[in-house]
Motif scaffolding. Sequence first.
Motif, mmCIF file in Angstrom:
data_model
loop_
_atom_site.group_PDB
_atom_site.id
_atom_site.type_symbol
_atom_site.label_atom_id
_atom_site.label_comp_id
_atom_site.label_asym_id
_atom_site.label_seq_id
_atom_site.Cartn_x
_atom_site.Cartn_y
_atom_site.Cartn_z
ATOM 1 N N VAL A 27 -4.734 19.412 3.518
ATOM 2 C CA VAL A 27 -6.005 18.761 3.853
ATOM 3 C C VAL A 27 -6.704 19.496 4.991
ATOM 4 O O VAL A 27 -7.934 19.683 4.957
ATOM 5 C CB VAL A 27 -5.776 17.280 4.207
ATOM 6 N N ASP A 32 1.275 18.230 2.752
ATOM 7 C CA ASP A 32 0.005 17.570 2.432
ATOM 8 C C ASP A 32 -0.964 17.612 3.617
ATOM 9 O O ASP A 32 -2.174 17.807 3.437
ATOM 10 C CB ASP A 32 0.263 16.117 2.014
ATOM 11 N N ARG A 62 -6.571 12.456 3.427
ATOM 12 C CA ARG A 62 -7.975 12.871 3.315
ATOM 13 C C ARG A 62 -8.895 11.822 3.933
ATOM 14 O O ARG A 62 -9.878 12.154 4.606
ATOM 15 C CB ARG A 62 -8.331 13.107 1.851
ATOM 16 N N GLU A 63 -8.593 10.552 3.720
ATOM 17 C CA GLU A 63 -9.399 9.487 4.327
ATOM 18 C C GLU A 63 -9.321 9.561 5.850
ATOM 19 O O GLU A 63 -10.322 9.371 6.545
ATOM 20 C CB GLU A 63 -8.895 8.117 3.857
ATOM 21 N N TYR A 64 -8.126 9.823 6.359
ATOM 22 C CA TYR A 64 -7.920 9.894 7.799
ATOM 23 C C TYR A 64 -8.767 10.998 8.421
ATOM 24 O O TYR A 64 -9.336 10.827 9.505
ATOM 25 C CB TYR A 64 -6.434 10.131 8.085
ATOM 26 N N ARG A 92 0.835 -1.198 0.000
ATOM 27 C CA ARG A 92 0.000 0.000 0.000
ATOM 28 C C ARG A 92 0.873 1.253 0.000
ATOM 29 O O ARG A 92 1.903 1.324 0.668
ATOM 30 C CB ARG A 92 -0.893 -0.004 1.233
ATOM 31 N N ALA A 112 -11.533 12.256 7.168
ATOM 32 C CA ALA A 112 -12.946 12.207 6.762
ATOM 33 C C ALA A 112 -13.904 12.237 7.954
ATOM 34 O O ALA A 112 -14.923 12.948 7.916
ATOM 35 C CB ALA A 112 -13.199 10.976 5.891
ATOM 36 N N GLU A 153 -8.287 22.499 3.463
ATOM 37 C CA GLU A 153 -9.472 22.144 2.673
ATOM 38 C C GLU A 153 -10.722 22.064 3.542
ATOM 39 O O GLU A 153 -11.837 22.332 3.076
ATOM 40 C CB GLU A 153 -9.244 20.792 1.986
ATOM 41 N N ILE A 188 -1.451 11.779 -0.129
ATOM 42 C CA ILE A 188 -2.412 12.793 0.327
ATOM 43 C C ILE A 188 -3.838 12.266 0.372
ATOM 44 O O ILE A 188 -4.631 12.663 1.238
ATOM 45 C CB ILE A 188 -2.311 14.064 -0.536
ATOM 46 N N ASP A 189 -4.187 11.338 -0.518
ATOM 47 C CA ASP A 189 -5.549 10.791 -0.479
ATOM 48 C C ASP A 189 -5.786 10.002 0.802
ATOM 49 O O ASP A 189 -6.895 10.000 1.347
ATOM 50 C CB ASP A 189 -5.806 9.910 -1.697
ATOM 51 N N ASN A 190 -4.736 9.330 1.290
ATOM 52 C CA ASN A 190 -4.862 8.622 2.558
ATOM 53 C C ASN A 190 -5.056 9.603 3.716
ATOM 54 O O ASN A 190 -5.796 9.328 4.659
ATOM 55 C CB ASN A 190 -3.626 7.756 2.812
#
Length: 386
Positions: free
Chosen positions: A337, A333, A295-297, A287, A299, A340, A291-293
Amino acid sequence: MNTSDSRRDFLKKSALLGTGLSLAGSASLPAFAEVAKSKNKLPAWKGFNLLDFFSHDPSGGRRTKPEYVKWIADWGFDFVRIPISYPSYLDIDRSRPILPEELLNFDESRLKKVDELVQRCLDQGLHVSLNLHRAPGFCINAGFIEPYNLWKDQEALDAFCAHWEMWAMRYKGISKKKLSFDLVNEPYQRLDPNDQHSPGGPVDMLDYHRVAEAALDTIKSVKKSRLVIADGNGGGGTAMPELADLDLAQSCRGYHPFPISHYKAGWVYKDPESVPPVDWPLMQGERVLGIDNIREYYAPWKALVDQGIGVHCGECGCYNETPHDVFLSWFGDVLTVLKENGIGFGIWEFSGAFGVMNSGRKDVEYEDWYGEKLDRKFLELLRAQI
């Protein structure tokens, strides 16, 4: 211990101790104006943690020089969080574990030192968040024998509320725009609360709700408008929709993923030198974390914001063993986030291993700043968020 009598005695004496600080310093209104720009009910404050009272031993904290506070404000930041270990302002014998009857032995001379730092920050227009990093019956760092367990014992909860009652009365004249209360740092439940290495996990939410509600009611009984914040569960990282029925904002953390933020930290790893190298994005097995991870964190925290609950990141940053370029790439990153989602931040710390000053990194060409070692690249990364 008859805590009810102790609290009544304390309240009778409080008038004699003085009222602490007055309504001082200029309000940080620009930060509150930011609320209109995002859904977040909390201002996106940006600043640092100041660790003067972080240790239970009054001689063991950091020293915030007056110029540090001025530089924080001059560089455009508007926030400081002051984590406090409650024994640091008690009159006790520190050569032995604290006794139940000593939990409310407030030392006015030590409390005035907290006043002085708070006042200095207010004078620079900084919002101050006062936090109990060690509360009666709990600290995530353990290392100081507590007679009670905050999450289980009524005696600890009574003392916890008495401490917040003291602070609420002491700073009653200060606006919520200038001062907030952060109830307890990074709730966590260990099998042995006095052993830092004992296994554990999130506090049972029924226990956390009961403790938070009692302290909140205590604070609001002194000043109804006071802004009160609850740290995320499980060490600060877990959002808590279970507290949505309480008039509480919540505080998240900026240490994800932990192998980046706490790379080779001696209090985390038994053998720091055996920790494999890190990069960003971070490979974990097959894995790739980027940065998308992140964002998941965040959420679940975004969900709180969308629900109308104020969120701020009370602690974030990176230990000085993480390669500097990896740290800056990753943390850029994290800041992206947070921005954002309209979430502000408090760097742990200003001067020290996580800080913009005197961090002790081996791979940084520091700028001499009035005799201090400034990490200019880190500072500018932060200032770009203002």
